[in-house]
Design a protein around this motif. Structure first.
Motif, PDB file in Angstrom:
ATOM      1  N   UNK A   1       0.823  -1.207   0.000  1.00 16.49           N
ATOM      2  CA  UNK A   1       0.000   0.000   0.000  1.00 16.49           C
ATOM      3  C   UNK A   1       0.860   1.261   0.000  1.00 16.49           C
ATOM      4  N   UNK A   2       1.954   1.220   0.746  1.00 18.63           N
ATOM      5  CA  UNK A   2       2.861   2.380   0.764  1.00 18.63           C
ATOM      6  C   UNK A   2       3.484   2.593  -0.613  1.00 18.63           C
TER       7      UNK A   2
ATOM      8  N   UNK B   1       2.936   5.843  -2.953  1.00 18.51           N
ATOM      9  CA  UNK B   1       4.070   6.601  -3.505  1.00 18.51           C
ATOM     10  C   UNK B   1       3.921   6.750  -5.018  1.00 18.51           C
ATOM     11  N   UNK B   2       3.552   5.672  -5.701  1.00 17.81           N
ATOM     12  CA  UNK B   2       3.363   5.726  -7.154  1.00 17.81           C
ATOM     13  C   UNK B   2       2.221   6.660  -7.535  1.00 17.81           C
ATOM     14  N   UNK B   3       1.148   6.617  -6.764  1.00 10.66           N
ATOM     15  CA  UNK B   3       0.005   7.487  -7.035  1.00 10.66           C
ATOM     16  C   UNK B   3       0.388   8.951  -6.814  1.00 10.66           C
ATOM     17  N   UNK B   4       1.138   9.213  -5.761  1.00  5.41           N
ATOM     18  CA  UNK B   4       1.559  10.590  -5.501  1.00  5.41           C
ATOM     19  C   UNK B   4       2.452  11.108  -6.625  1.00  5.41           C
TER      20      UNK B   4
ATOM     21  N   UNK C   1       2.896  14.464 -11.525  1.00  7.71           N
ATOM     22  CA  UNK C   1       3.098  14.579 -12.969  1.00  7.71           C
ATOM     23  C   UNK C   1       1.858  15.167 -13.638  1.00  7.71           C
ATOM     24  N   UNK C   2       0.669  14.722 -13.218  1.00  6.60           N
ATOM     25  CA  UNK C   2      -0.565  15.260 -13.785  1.00  6.60           C
ATOM     26  C   UNK C   2      -0.733  16.742 -13.446  1.00  6.60           C
TER      27      UNK C   2
END
Length: 95
Positions: A47-48, A52-55, A60-61
């Motif tokens: 989950x961490x 991190x990947x989502x953040x 980037x978005x």
């Protein structure tokens, strides 16, 4: 006296059996809880990493959105100037 000793021996054996059963049950419980803890820690790590990947993706978005906003602002800001220059160019070609 012999009967009392037999009763005491039986009580002791029952106590030892109950204690051993209790110890076994508690050891099984510890093992189960340790397995559950290990699984949950693995899920937490995953989950961490996902967070991190989502953040990173959100950052980037946000950067892309900012770049697009700047490009749109530039286009809107210079629209009249560009339209006037085209009109002048078209008139120049007509002459």
């Amino acid at each position: 006296a012999i009967q009392a000793e037999k009763d005491a021996q039986a009580a002791y054996e029952s106590f030892v059996k109950d204690t051993n059963d209790s110890i076994t049950a508690k050891q099984d419980s510890i093992t189960d809880k340790s397995d559950t803890k290990a699984k949950k820690e693995g899920e937490l790590t995953d989950s961490k990493k996902d967070l991190e990947n989502i953040m990173i993706e959100l950052e980037e978005l946000a950067n892309e959105s900012s770049d697009l906003h700047k490009a749109c602002d530039f286009t809107l800001k210079n629209f009249d100037v560009r339209q006037q220059a085209r009109d002048e160019e078209v008139e120049g070609l007509r002459e």
